[in-house]
Design an enzyme around this catalytic site. Structure first.
Site, short mmCIF file in Angstrom:
data_model
loop_
_atom_site.label_atom_id
_atom_site.label_comp_id
_atom_site.label_asym_id
_atom_site.label_seq_id
_atom_site.Cartn_x
_atom_site.Cartn_y
_atom_site.Cartn_z
N ASN A 114 -18.97 -0.87 1.64
CA ASN A 114 -17.94 -0.76 2.68
C ASN A 114 -17.03 0.42 2.38
O ASN A 114 -16.80 0.78 1.22
CB ASN A 114 -17.13 -2.06 2.79
CG ASN A 114 -15.90 -2.07 1.90
OD1 ASN A 114 -14.87 -1.49 2.25
ND2 ASN A 114 -16.00 -2.73 0.75
N PHE A 118 -8.65 -0.10 4.16
CA PHE A 118 -7.46 -0.92 4.41
C PHE A 118 -7.14 -1.00 5.91
O PHE A 118 -5.98 -0.85 6.32
CB PHE A 118 -6.23 -0.39 3.66
CG PHE A 118 -6.24 -0.60 2.18
CD1 PHE A 118 -7.20 -1.38 1.55
CD2 PHE A 118 -5.28 0.01 1.39
CE1 PHE A 118 -7.18 -1.57 0.17
CE2 PHE A 118 -5.25 -0.17 0.01
CZ PHE A 118 -6.21 -0.96 -0.60
N SER A 181 -9.11 -0.07 -4.67
CA SER A 181 -10.05 0.23 -3.59
C SER A 181 -10.48 1.69 -3.70
O SER A 181 -9.64 2.58 -3.89
CB SER A 181 -9.40 0.00 -2.22
OG SER A 181 -10.22 0.54 -1.19
N ASN A 183 -11.58 3.38 -1.26
CA ASN A 183 -11.63 3.90 0.11
C ASN A 183 -10.31 4.43 0.64
O ASN A 183 -10.20 4.78 1.80
CB ASN A 183 -12.16 2.81 1.05
CG ASN A 183 -13.55 2.34 0.64
OD1 ASN A 183 -14.40 3.16 0.31
ND2 ASN A 183 -13.76 1.04 0.64
N THR A 184 -9.29 4.47 -0.22
CA THR A 184 -8.03 5.13 0.10
C THR A 184 -7.86 6.26 -0.90
O THR A 184 -7.87 6.04 -2.11
CB THR A 184 -6.84 4.15 0.00
OG1 THR A 184 -7.00 3.14 1.00
CG2 THR A 184 -5.51 4.87 0.22
N LYS A 223 -5.23 -5.93 -9.20
CA LYS A 223 -6.69 -5.88 -9.05
C LYS A 223 -7.19 -4.51 -9.46
O LYS A 223 -6.73 -3.48 -8.95
CB LYS A 223 -7.08 -6.17 -7.60
CG LYS A 223 -8.59 -6.31 -7.40
CD LYS A 223 -8.91 -6.90 -6.04
CE LYS A 223 -10.40 -7.19 -5.89
NZ LYS A 223 -10.71 -7.89 -4.62
N ASN A 252 -12.82 -4.97 -8.51
CA ASN A 252 -13.10 -4.53 -7.15
C ASN A 252 -14.54 -3.99 -7.07
O ASN A 252 -15.35 -4.23 -7.96
CB ASN A 252 -12.08 -3.46 -6.74
CG ASN A 252 -11.74 -3.48 -5.26
OD1 ASN A 252 -12.62 -3.63 -4.42
ND2 ASN A 252 -10.46 -3.33 -4.95
#
Length: 347
Positions: A114, A118, A181, A183-184, A223, A252
């Site tokens: 994915n 966010f 994450s 993805n940021t 996390k 994660n």
């Protein structure tokens, strides 16, 4: 136990013919509708009382953040038998996330990639949704996961996390700080020792103020990523102790593609979840346990698709576990499998 929980294997092929993100949304809305009509249709009560960060859990198997980003389906998901539920990640302002498509299946390996980024409806709507749920009022344990907006420069990230903590504090049993994450942009830079101490120190100070104002102490967990070397893990262990953070969620998604080489969709950017993460997270958990001693709370997450793997997380040093991708492939009976396996292991 409801027969509907046994039917997931029959409906999964139809779901897997749908676009992955649409199937995700469809399943959540279906669970919500069924739960509203008759909660007993999807409910299972799984009791294995567990202490975590001073909290009393019904059992040590939780839902990982990311499945319900807006906290809109807490009651329906809790009814599946989880001992605790974590929702989010929420950012101060609503944001659409990365362009679609951004969720990809790798079914031969039971993995997902994915790059949501966010996507969420923002803090105000998130808090409204949480307030509408009955999970906490009925004795369930709820974690609220906070992050930073993509448009916020990394040097100003602390401001976003403080806004998140201010907003969710009154409504959470614990708060998770998501700094892992992939993805940021630049988010994982916050896992550096100096950056982490600055962020977590500020959150601990603000938590003390909120505790004084509201008369209740809310644990904070952080996390972290699976893609850390031993020195980085040790730095995180030092930082959480120095800043009086109550727990670590390990881990994660991973940026590694070693587990899925030559698989369709393996080239897609984003975080890889599923069995690919299991061994990586075990390594992180084991190192954390060595550094933090026997009593520090660790939640193990990543790649659990069976009760056996749940037990492996516990044996590595985790006090509790969380599920996400395993649910997509195995269905909600995985929760019972994990609770039963942990219970048998502790006898």
């Amino acid at each position: 136990m409801s027969l509907l929980l046994h039917t997931y294997g029959l409906v999964r092929p139809a779901l897997f013919r749908m676009d992955a993100e649409k199937a995700h949304e469809f399943t959540l809305h279906w669970l919500e509708k069924v739960h509203q009509v008759a909660a007993s249709l999807i409910s299972q009560e799984l009791l294995l009382p567990t202490k975590l960060m001073g909290l009393d859990l019904k059992n040590p198997v939780g839902l990982a953040a990311g499945l319900d980003k807006n906290g809109a389906h807490i009651d329906a998901l809790g009814a599946l038998g989880f001992g605790f539920v974590e929702v989010g990640t929420v950012t101060p302002l609503a944001q659409s996330g990365n362009p679609k498509p951004r969720l990809f299946r790798l079914p031969a390996k039971q993995c997902l990639i994915n790059r949501f980024g966010f996507n969420n409806e923002g803090l105000d709507q998130f808090i409204h949704n949480v307030q509408q749920s009955q999970w906490r009022k009925n004795g369930g344990t709820l974690g609220l996961n906070i992050g930073k907006n993509a448009a916020t420069p990394i040097e100003n990230a602390t401001e976003d996390y403080l806004k998140g903590l201010d907003g969710v504090y009154a409504h959470a049993d614990y708060v998770t700080v998501n700094i892992s994450s992939p993805n940021t942009q630049n988010l994982r830079a916050l896992q550096g020792e100096n950056e982490l101490i600055q962020l977590l120190g500020a959150l601990n100070t603000r938590r003390a103020e909120l505790q004084e104002q509201q008369g209740r102490y809310v644990p904070i967990a952080v996390k972290i990523a699976p893609d850390l070397d031993s020195a980085q893990i040790d730095s995180i262990a030092t930082a959480v102790q120095q800043c009086q953070i109550d727990g670590i969620i390990a881990t994660n998604t991973t940026l590694s593609r070693d587990y899925v080489i030559n698989q369709p969709n393996a080239h897609e950017q984003g975080g890889l979840s599923g069995p690919a993460v299991h061994e990586l997270s075990l390594r992180v958990i084991q190192r954390l346990r060595q550094q933090l001693g026997t009593d520090y709370p660790i939640i193990g997450v990543g790649g659990i698709s069976s009760g056996v793997q749940a037990v492996e997380k516990i044996q590595a040093g985790a006090n509790a576990i969380q599920l996400y991708t395993g649910l997509i492939y195995q269905g909600p009976l995985l929760i019972r499998d994990c609770v039963d396996a942990i219970q048998n292991q502790t006898r």
